[in-house]
Motif scaffolding. Structure first.
Motif, PDB file in Angstrom:
ATOM      1  N   VAL A  47       0.835  -1.205   0.000  1.00  0.00           N
ATOM      2  CA  VAL A  47       0.000   0.000   0.000  1.00  0.00           C
ATOM      3  C   VAL A  47       0.866   1.249   0.000  1.00  0.00           C
ATOM      4  CG1 VAL A  47      -1.689   1.343   1.337  1.00  0.00           C
ATOM      5  CG2 VAL A  47      -1.890  -1.147   1.241  1.00  0.00           C
ATOM      6  N   ASP A  48       0.566   2.164  -0.937  1.00  0.00           N
ATOM      7  CA  ASP A  48       1.080   3.528  -0.850  1.00  0.00           C
ATOM      8  C   ASP A  48      -0.110   4.383  -0.424  1.00  0.00           C
ATOM      9  OD1 ASP A  48       2.079   6.033  -1.018  1.00  0.00           O
ATOM     10  OD2 ASP A  48       2.932   5.833  -3.028  1.00  0.00           O
ATOM     11  N   ALA A  49      -0.118   4.830   0.833  1.00  0.00           N
ATOM     12  CA  ALA A  49      -1.272   5.531   1.393  1.00  0.00           C
ATOM     13  C   ALA A  49      -1.355   6.986   0.946  1.00  0.00           C
ATOM     14  CB  ALA A  49      -1.225   5.451   2.922  1.00  0.00           C
ATOM     15  N   THR A  50      -0.271   7.520   0.371  1.00  0.00           N
ATOM     16  CA  THR A  50      -0.233   8.929  -0.055  1.00  0.00           C
ATOM     17  C   THR A  50       0.537   9.006  -1.385  1.00  0.00           C
ATOM     18  OG1 THR A  50       1.772   9.230   1.283  1.00  0.00           O
ATOM     19  CG2 THR A  50      -0.297   9.908   2.300  1.00  0.00           C
ATOM     20  N   ALA A  51      -0.150   8.730  -2.474  1.00  0.00           N
ATOM     21  CA  ALA A  51       0.540   8.553  -3.760  1.00  0.00           C
ATOM     22  C   ALA A  51       1.250   9.812  -4.254  1.00  0.00           C
ATOM     23  CB  ALA A  51      -0.460   8.065  -4.803  1.00  0.00           C
ATOM     24  N   GLY A  52       0.627  10.983  -4.105  1.00  0.00           N
ATOM     25  CA  GLY A  52       1.268  12.249  -4.506  1.00  0.00           C
ATOM     26  C   GLY A  52       1.719  12.248  -5.953  1.00  0.00           C
ATOM     27  N   ASN A  53       2.984  12.522  -6.183  1.00  0.00           N
ATOM     28  CA  ASN A  53       3.509  12.541  -7.560  1.00  0.00           C
ATOM     29  C   ASN A  53       3.872  11.154  -8.072  1.00  0.00           C
ATOM     30  OD1 ASN A  53       3.358  15.285  -8.178  1.00  0.00           O
ATOM     31  ND2 ASN A  53       5.193  15.707  -6.963  1.00  0.00           N
ATOM     32  N   GLY A  54       3.758  10.146  -7.219  1.00  0.00           N
ATOM     33  CA  GLY A  54       3.970   8.774  -7.681  1.00  0.00           C
ATOM     34  C   GLY A  54       5.382   8.233  -7.499  1.00  0.00           C
ATOM     35  N   SER A  55       6.277   9.009  -6.889  1.00  0.00           N
ATOM     36  CA  SER A  55       7.661   8.519  -6.749  1.00  0.00           C
ATOM     37  C   SER A  55       7.723   7.294  -5.834  1.00  0.00           C
ATOM     38  CB  SER A  55       8.571   9.603  -6.176  1.00  0.00           C
ATOM     39  OG  SER A  55       8.509  10.727  -6.996  1.00  0.00           O
ATOM     40  N   ASP A  56       6.990   7.341  -4.715  1.00  0.00           N
ATOM     41  CA  ASP A  56       7.004   6.183  -3.807  1.00  0.00           C
ATOM     42  C   ASP A  56       6.288   4.999  -4.449  1.00  0.00           C
ATOM     43  OD1 ASP A  56       8.341   7.592  -1.753  1.00  0.00           O
ATOM     44  OD2 ASP A  56       6.442   8.467  -1.096  1.00  0.00           O
ATOM     45  N   THR A  57       5.191   5.277  -5.155  1.00  0.00           N
ATOM     46  CA  THR A  57       4.457   4.185  -5.821  1.00  0.00           C
ATOM     47  C   THR A  57       5.373   3.491  -6.821  1.00  0.00           C
ATOM     48  OG1 THR A  57       2.508   5.629  -5.689  1.00  0.00           O
ATOM     49  CG2 THR A  57       2.278   3.622  -6.970  1.00  0.00           C
ATOM     50  N   LEU A  58       6.132   4.279  -7.574  1.00  0.00           N
ATOM     51  CA  LEU A  58       7.054   3.696  -8.558  1.00  0.00           C
ATOM     52  C   LEU A  58       8.119   2.856  -7.855  1.00  0.00           C
ATOM     53  CD1 LEU A  58       7.986   3.469 -11.503  1.00  0.00           C
ATOM     54  CD2 LEU A  58       9.366   5.530 -11.145  1.00  0.00           C
ATOM     55  N   PHE A  59       8.659   3.384  -6.766  1.00  0.00           N
ATOM     56  CA  PHE A  59       9.675   2.650  -6.004  1.00  0.00           C
ATOM     57  C   PHE A  59       9.133   1.274  -5.584  1.00  0.00           C
ATOM     58  CE2 PHE A  59      11.385   1.208  -2.019  1.00  0.00           C
ATOM     59  CZ  PHE A  59      12.754   1.309  -2.208  1.00  0.00           C
ATOM     60  N   LEU A  60       7.906   1.260  -5.068  1.00  0.00           N
ATOM     61  CA  LEU A  60       7.310   0.000  -4.594  1.00  0.00           C
ATOM     62  C   LEU A  60       7.059  -0.943  -5.768  1.00  0.00           C
ATOM     63  CD1 LEU A  60       4.700   1.617  -2.169  1.00  0.00           C
ATOM     64  CD2 LEU A  60       6.773   0.409  -1.474  1.00  0.00           C
ATOM     65  N   ALA A  61       6.474  -0.409  -6.841  1.00  0.00           N
ATOM     66  CA  ALA A  61       6.114  -1.248  -7.995  1.00  0.00           C
ATOM     67  C   ALA A  61       7.351  -1.892  -8.616  1.00  0.00           C
ATOM     68  CB  ALA A  61       5.379  -0.409  -9.034  1.00  0.00           C
ATOM     69  N   GLN A  62       8.452  -1.159  -8.638  1.00  0.00           N
ATOM     70  CA  GLN A  62       9.670  -1.688  -9.258  1.00  0.00           C
ATOM     71  C   GLN A  62      10.296  -2.827  -8.457  1.00  0.00           C
ATOM     72  OE1 GLN A  62      11.805   2.022  -9.484  1.00  0.00           O
ATOM     73  NE2 GLN A  62      11.502   2.167 -11.712  1.00  0.00           N
ATOM     74  N   ARG A  63      10.002  -2.864  -7.168  1.00  0.00           N
ATOM     75  CA  ARG A  63      10.686  -3.853  -6.315  1.00  0.00           C
ATOM     76  C   ARG A  63       9.824  -5.025  -5.886  1.00  0.00           C
ATOM     77  NH1 ARG A  63      12.789   0.819  -6.509  1.00  0.00           N
ATOM     78  NH2 ARG A  63      15.057   1.070  -6.343  1.00  0.00           N
ATOM     79  N   MET A  64       8.523  -4.955  -6.117  1.00  0.00           N
ATOM     80  CA  MET A  64       7.684  -6.101  -5.738  1.00  0.00           C
ATOM     81  C   MET A  64       7.577  -7.067  -6.925  1.00  0.00           C
ATOM     82  SD  MET A  64       4.092  -4.048  -5.651  1.00  0.00           S
ATOM     83  CE  MET A  64       2.979  -4.401  -7.035  1.00  0.00           C
ATOM     84  N   SER A  65       7.078  -8.262  -6.659  1.00  0.00           N
ATOM     85  CA  SER A  65       6.995  -9.238  -7.749  1.00  0.00           C
ATOM     86  C   SER A  65       5.787  -8.913  -8.628  1.00  0.00           C
ATOM     87  CB  SER A  65       6.873 -10.647  -7.178  1.00  0.00           C
ATOM     88  OG  SER A  65       5.547 -10.863  -6.740  1.00  0.00           O
ATOM     89  N   ALA A  66       5.773  -9.503  -9.815  1.00  0.00           N
ATOM     90  CA  ALA A  66       4.678  -9.252 -10.762  1.00  0.00           C
ATOM     91  C   ALA A  66       3.355  -9.802 -10.229  1.00  0.00           C
ATOM     92  CB  ALA A  66       4.999  -9.882 -12.110  1.00  0.00           C
TER      93      ALA A  66
END
Ligand code: SAM
Length: 187
Positions: free
Chosen positions: A26-45
């Motif tokens: 969960v990214d609880a505060t997506a904002g500009n998406g930098s944290d969301t991208l960080f999470l998506a890149q490191r989790m499995s498909a």
């Protein structure tokens, strides 16, 4: 490259350990998406990422930034206090990057009462050994209130169920951003 001079980067170091085996993120505060991208890149498909923000422009920016990973992300134009009803099952990893979106209306900021409710919602659903990272900005009034209410709450959390750490910069100003790092240690 610095690795521990920034409260967000330090939280990311911790998240990196749990993301490869996470199923629900969960990214609880997506904002500009930098944290969301960080999470998506490191989790499995196979994992699913839920990205919340109450601002349409934030969700649009996050969609754009993470378009290569869109098939594994659910974008929610919704308040993070609704995490318990919107996110199914247990949560393995979550981040709150509190405050306001730089470059936009600073009055649209996370608020202590809602933040506390949302954090409680995530903790209820956190899997054993799951991790929650919260980046706090005490340099503005709403951030001060969040710091106070979260601290009061964390001090009373059972150590049998959760470990709550706090990463602060001892030689920076008192209002420098810092992180809470919470792990569920037992069900
Ligand atoms: N993680 C973001 C990034 O990587 O760019 C930065 C997040 S920004 C510091 C804080 C965000 O929290 C803002 O985009 C704001 O709209 C959002 N926010 C404020 N209240 C919220 C709420 N109740 N639920 C979800 N998001 C909220």
């Amino acid at each position: 490259m610095q690795t521990v001079s920034n409260a967000i980067e330090f939280g990311q170091l911790i998240l990196e350990r749990v993301l490869p085996t996470a199923r629900t993120v969960v990214d609880a505060t997506a904002g500009n998406g930098s944290d969301t991208l960080f999470l998506a890149q490191r989790m499995s498909a196979e994992a699913r990422l839920y990205a919340f923000d109450i601002q349409p422009l934030a969700i649009a920016a996050t969609r754009q930034k993470t378009k290569d990973y869109a098939d594994r992300i659910t974008y929610l134009l919704d308040s993070h206090e609704n995490i318990p009803t919107e996110v199914p099952g247990e949560i393995d990893a979550a981040i709150f990057n509190l405050g306001y979106l730089p470059g936009t209306d600073h009055r649209v900021t996370t608020e202590a009462e809602i933040t506390l409710k949302a954090v409680q919602g995530v903790l209820q659903k956190l899997r054993v050994n799951g991790v929650l990272v919260i980046v706090v900005y005490p340099g503005h009034p709403a951030g001060q209130e969040e710091k106070k209410s979260l601290e009061e709450y964390f001090r009373l959390l059972s150590p049998r169920e959760f470990t709550v750490g706090c990463y602060t910069m001892m030689n920076h100003t008192e209002d420098a951003p810092f992180s809470y790092l919470i792990e569920k240690v037992r069900g």
